[in-house]
Write an enzyme that holds these catalytic residues in place. Structure first.
Site, PDB file in Angstrom:
ATOM      1  N   ASP A  74     -66.026  79.698  49.159  1.00  0.00           N
ATOM      2  CA  ASP A  74     -67.464  79.476  49.253  1.00  0.00           C
ATOM      3  C   ASP A  74     -67.760  78.009  48.912  1.00  0.00           C
ATOM      4  OD1 ASP A  74     -70.291  81.082  49.160  1.00  0.00           O
ATOM      5  OD2 ASP A  74     -70.304  79.427  47.717  1.00  0.00           O
ATOM      6  N   ASN A  82     -78.138  71.699  52.033  1.00  0.00           N
ATOM      7  CA  ASN A  82     -79.095  71.940  53.119  1.00  0.00           C
ATOM      8  C   ASN A  82     -80.487  71.443  52.757  1.00  0.00           C
ATOM      9  OD1 ASN A  82     -77.416  73.097  55.057  1.00  0.00           O
ATOM     10  ND2 ASN A  82     -77.666  75.152  54.248  1.00  0.00           N
ATOM     11  N   HIS A  87     -80.079  71.014  57.411  1.00  0.00           N
ATOM     12  CA  HIS A  87     -79.100  72.010  57.855  1.00  0.00           C
ATOM     13  C   HIS A  87     -78.037  71.415  58.780  1.00  0.00           C
ATOM     14  CE1 HIS A  87     -80.874  75.727  56.199  1.00  0.00           C
ATOM     15  NE2 HIS A  87     -82.009  75.047  56.289  1.00  0.00           N
ATOM     16  N   ASP A  91     -74.182  72.041  58.376  1.00  0.00           N
ATOM     17  CA  ASP A  91     -73.333  72.499  59.480  1.00  0.00           C
ATOM     18  C   ASP A  91     -72.080  71.639  59.619  1.00  0.00           C
ATOM     19  OD1 ASP A  91     -75.095  74.525  60.050  1.00  0.00           O
ATOM     20  OD2 ASP A  91     -75.927  73.594  61.855  1.00  0.00           O
ATOM     21  N   GLU A 117     -71.953  80.279  54.099  1.00  0.00           N
ATOM     22  CA  GLU A 117     -70.951  79.288  53.703  1.00  0.00           C
ATOM     23  C   GLU A 117     -69.687  79.937  53.160  1.00  0.00           C
ATOM     24  OE1 GLU A 117     -73.739  79.678  50.087  1.00  0.00           O
ATOM     25  OE2 GLU A 117     -73.804  79.935  52.264  1.00  0.00           O
TER      26      GLU A 117
END
Length: 202
Positions: A74, A82, A87, A91, A117
């Site tokens: 994670d 973010n 975002h 990404d 994630e």
């Protein structure tokens, strides 16, 4: 005889065209299959594929009396990335981690984007110790990765939990739960680390 040759030529042409169409259909079917089992952002396998695969790999490990390890990864403080940078930057980290997992794991290992994630790697034949060492090597690589955002270098870390067959369970649900428990132990211990599930938790 001329008419017969014409018919034979027509038949060969029709057969070639039929074979070409069959190949096109098979190619389209494979594309659709890949779309169904791949995460569109990272290109890794998705949760659906993991659910299909993990049970089969566990069955193989049981038959061969071999270990199997599962790693749950994670990205740390991903929401903050973010919220702070957008975002699209988040990404980029997901893509970078997915690319690293795809290219740095052994042949036969299965890397999946589990959701958000979170990523899961299935390592057939790998002991817990070997899986932890390999995951820690990946953690160190990811730790030094930089993404440039408006002239600023941004980095991220990940935490990971490792569990395995047969020590932590013999079914998918139990082993995933133990890997998840170890992941949260890594988060609670300060993040950016790899923790193997304890024997007592199983």
């Amino acid at each position: 005889m001329t008419r017969l040759r014409e018919v034979e030529d027509d038949l060969r042409t029709s057969n070639r065209e039929l074979l070409r169409k069959i190949e096109e259909i098979e190619s389209l079917q494979e594309q659709l299959r890949q779309q169904a089992i791949r995460d569109p952002l990272t290109g890794l396998y998705n949760r659906r594929f993991l659910e299909e695969t993990l049970g089969r790999e566990l069955g193989q490990a049981r038959r061969n009396n071999e270990p199997l390890s599962v790693v749950m990864i994670d990205i740390d403080r991903f929401k903050s990335v973010n919220d702070t940078y957008g975002h699209n930057v988040g990404d980029l980290f997901l893509i970078a981690l997915g690319d690293m997992l795809e290219h740095k794991m052994r042949e036969g290992d299965v890397a999946c984007r589990y959701g958000g994630e979170e990523f899961i790697v299935v390592l057939p034949g790998a002991s817990l110790e070997a899986a932890a060492v390999r995951t820690n090597e990946l953690r160190l690589i990811f730790d030094v990765l930089k993404i440039d955002v408006a002239g600023q270098s941004i980095s991220a870390t990940f935490s990971a939990g490792v569990a395995g067959f047969p020590l932590h369970g013999t079914d998918e649900k139990t082993i995933l739960a133990e890997a998840d428990r170890a992941l949260y132990a890594a988060k609670d211990a300060g993040r950016n680390r790899v923790i193997v599930a304890s024997k007592e938790s199983a």
